[in-house]
Design a protein around this motif. Structure first.
Motif, PDB file in Angstrom:
ATOM      1  N   LEU A   1       0.836  -1.194   0.000  1.00  0.00           N
ATOM      2  CA  LEU A   1       0.000   0.000   0.000  1.00  0.00           C
ATOM      3  C   LEU A   1       0.874   1.248   0.000  1.00  0.00           C
ATOM      4  O   LEU A   1       1.979   1.250   0.548  1.00  0.00           O
ATOM      5  CB  LEU A   1      -0.903   0.021   1.238  1.00  0.00           C
ATOM      6  N   VAL A   2       0.342   2.289  -0.594  1.00  0.00           N
ATOM      7  CA  VAL A   2       0.942   3.624  -0.490  1.00  0.00           C
ATOM      8  C   VAL A   2      -0.144   4.532   0.077  1.00  0.00           C
ATOM      9  O   VAL A   2      -1.114   4.859  -0.620  1.00  0.00           O
ATOM     10  CB  VAL A   2       1.441   4.148  -1.844  1.00  0.00           C
ATOM     11  N   LEU A   3       0.000   4.894   1.342  1.00  0.00           N
ATOM     12  CA  LEU A   3      -1.007   5.698   2.026  1.00  0.00           C
ATOM     13  C   LEU A   3      -0.510   7.133   2.146  1.00  0.00           C
ATOM     14  O   LEU A   3       0.562   7.381   2.696  1.00  0.00           O
ATOM     15  CB  LEU A   3      -1.289   5.125   3.419  1.00  0.00           C
ATOM     16  N   TYR A   4      -1.300   8.057   1.638  1.00  0.00           N
ATOM     17  CA  TYR A   4      -0.904   9.465   1.694  1.00  0.00           C
ATOM     18  C   TYR A   4      -1.325  10.069   3.027  1.00  0.00           C
ATOM     19  O   TYR A   4      -2.463   9.911   3.473  1.00  0.00           O
ATOM     20  CB  TYR A   4      -1.498  10.238   0.517  1.00  0.00           C
ATOM     21  N   THR A   5      -0.370  10.719   3.669  1.00  0.00           N
ATOM     22  CA  THR A   5      -0.604  11.297   4.986  1.00  0.00           C
ATOM     23  C   THR A   5      -0.053  12.707   5.017  1.00  0.00           C
ATOM     24  O   THR A   5       0.983  13.000   4.403  1.00  0.00           O
ATOM     25  CB  THR A   5       0.053  10.441   6.085  1.00  0.00           C
ATOM     26  N   SER A   6      -0.739  13.578   5.723  1.00  0.00           N
ATOM     27  CA  SER A   6      -0.308  14.962   5.822  1.00  0.00           C
ATOM     28  C   SER A   6       0.715  15.115   6.927  1.00  0.00           C
ATOM     29  O   SER A   6       0.503  14.642   8.053  1.00  0.00           O
ATOM     30  CB  SER A   6      -1.499  15.881   6.095  1.00  0.00           C
ATOM     31  N   GLY A   7       1.816  15.761   6.629  1.00  0.00           N
ATOM     32  CA  GLY A   7       2.807  16.073   7.637  1.00  0.00           C
ATOM     33  C   GLY A   7       2.577  17.462   8.199  1.00  0.00           C
ATOM     34  O   GLY A   7       1.522  18.073   7.992  1.00  0.00           O
ATOM     35  N   THR A   8       3.572  17.986   8.920  1.00  0.00           N
ATOM     36  CA  THR A   8       3.437  19.311   9.500  1.00  0.00           C
ATOM     37  C   THR A   8       3.589  20.398   8.451  1.00  0.00           C
ATOM     38  O   THR A   8       3.098  21.503   8.619  1.00  0.00           O
ATOM     39  CB  THR A   8       4.488  19.508  10.603  1.00  0.00           C
ATOM     40  N   THR A   9       4.279  20.084   7.371  1.00  0.00           N
ATOM     41  CA  THR A   9       4.457  21.062   6.303  1.00  0.00           C
ATOM     42  C   THR A   9       4.297  20.371   4.954  1.00  0.00           C
ATOM     43  O   THR A   9       4.488  19.164   4.831  1.00  0.00           O
ATOM     44  CB  THR A   9       5.856  21.705   6.358  1.00  0.00           C
TER      45      THR A   9
END
Length: 464
Positions: free
Chosen positions: A131-139
């Motif tokens: 899987l490639v799961l897109y996640t939001s970081g701090t920037t």
């Protein structure tokens, strides 16, 4: 053994996956997924419009059977977010029965429904990306976290041991199918371990109460709503495991669920890059405000700001690091997997925590928003939030540090409440916690900004 071991068993199992509009047996699911796997075989990477329901479950299953890395796209993603995920991942195909959102993105579309059954392809092997799961970081824009099939299998096996998860279980949840909780645990778990899956599409109290199961998954927002519906909560009493994750479960909600159902929730901790690493055990303690012990094969430690190890004394607050077989393979960049930046093999989570002498973990929160450095003290936002939630007028609370000329940061609370004054709430906390932990500012607000998993987006509170 193969990642989806239970799906490949010879014996059929009726009602293996159930949604409000469809029931499907194990063999029917396998045949449908194998047919789709044959259609996408050889693709470098594909995306799926991860709407809740059976088509998404089939698409995920098919990609894993085919050995094609899969990128789930949130069904409520805006055009810019969809474009970023498709461009960044270089997906060659979008699997969806709802092509409208993708017509302007220039990526070929394949419908999931109507595919004829096929035969089981050869196992792709454990090290291939799953899987490639897109996640939001701090920037910056969301980044693609690459998770190997071996990491997925290791985490599910460790959770099976911790939660005594067996084929005799029926898992009920209505969580989104593009995050670790709802997708990896909530879909791949049954496909590997053999339990039935009932996906309610929406995680409402009535949907959970109206569905018989032995395990229920929810995020704190779900459990808060269930706690506020006593009749629905009591309907969950026959279950053996109520699991909460993706954000800290407020202590009052933990206590209410325990009282109404006769059992305390099991809390666990993890993140997209590490999968689930720490959890309470099904046959062990369950402690409000704490998330348990490292899973089998996983290791944790806390360090100070320059990397020196801190003691497991239950008091020291440090930066949490994790190592073990569930770590990400890397981040997807320009079509290539770039290894993560580890510290001597340890993954820096960006969270701060305390670890007790008995190994139990308490997650303070994100180092960037939940660790407040005020007047030389290190204050965990969660402790102040829990104190505020004890006030009978308070419904929700989020605590952050805001700039202060003298203290560096001051404890600032954003509170959703019935009529009450800021001064009353400050005094209420001061009676229960050390003086330096009391809020110096309290903002009474109509609501707190949350993401799809119920996490409060604290950076939005201070953006203005």
């Amino acid at each position: 053994m193969p990642l989806l071991a239970a799906l490949l068993q010879d014996a059929d199992l009726a009602d293996f996956v159930v949604t409000p509009d469809r029931r499907i047996g194990r063999h029917e699911l396998l045949g449908w997924a194998c047919g789709l796997a044959a259609e996408i075989a050889g693709r470098r990477i594909v995306a799926v419009h991860a709407a809740p329901g059976l088509p998404t479950i089939v698409a995920v299953t098919a990609a894993l059977l085919a050995g094609v890395p899969l990128v789930p796209i949130p069904p409520d993603a805006g055009a810019l977010e969809r474009a970023h995920i498709l461009d960044d991942s270089r997906a060659e195909l979008v699997l969806t029965d709802d092509p409208a959102p993708y017509r302007d993105h220039g990526v070929p579309i394949m419908k999931i429904s109507g595919v004829r059954p096929g035969s089981v392809p050869p196992d792709p092997g454990p090290e291939r990306p799953g899987l490639v799961l897109y996640t939001s970081g701090t920037t910056g824009a969301p980044k693609g976290v690459v998770l190997s099939r071996a990491a997925l299998a290791a985490d599910l096996d460790a959770l099976a041991a911790a939660w005594l998860w067996t084929p005799d279980d029926t898992l009920v949840h209505g969580l989104p199918l593009y995050h670790v909780h709802g997708l990896v645990l909530g879909v791949l778990g049954p496909l590997r371990l053999g339990s039935r899956l009932v996906h309610t599409i929406k995680p409402t109290p009535s949907a959970y109460a109206g569905t018989a199961g032995s395990m229920y998954f929810g995020v704190p927002t779900v459990w808060s709503r269930i706690a506020a519906a006593p009749a629905e909560a009591r309907a969950l009493a026959p279950a053996r495991l109520l699991v909460s994750g993706s954000a800290p479960l407020p202590v009052p909600v933990f206590d209410a669920i325990a009282e109404l159902t006769g059992q305390s929730p099991v809390e666990r901790y993890g993140m997209t890059e590490t999968l689930i690493t720490v959890s309470a055990r099904a046959d062990g303690d369950r402690r409000a405000g704490q998330v348990g012990l490292p899973l089998d094969g996983l290791h944790t430690r806390i360090v100070d700001d320059i990397g020196n190890p801190l003691p497991d004394d239950g008091v020291s607050i440090g930066n949490l690091q994790v190592c073990g077989p569930t770590l990400l393979s890397g981040y997807l960049r320009d079509g290539e997997v770039r290894p993560p930046e580890l510290v001597d093999g340890w993954y820096p989570t960006g969270d701060v925590a305390t670890i007790g002498p008995d190994g139990w973990h308490r997650i303070v929160g994100r180092a960037s928003t939940d660790l407040i450095k005020s007047g030389g003290y290190r204050i965990g936002a969660g402790e102040v939030e829990d104190a505020l939630l004890l006030h009978p007028a308070v419904h929700e609370a989020a605590v952050v540090g805001t700039p202060h000329m003298d203290l560096g940061e001051q404890v600032t609370a954003f509170v959703v409440a019935d009529p009450v004054t800021a001064e009353e709430l400050i005094a209420f906390v001061a009676e229960r916690l050390a003086a330096h932990k009391r809020p110096r500012l309290v903002h009474l607000v109509p609501r707190l900004p949350r993401n799809a998993m119920g996490k409060v987006q604290k950076k939005l509170l201070t953006a203005g």
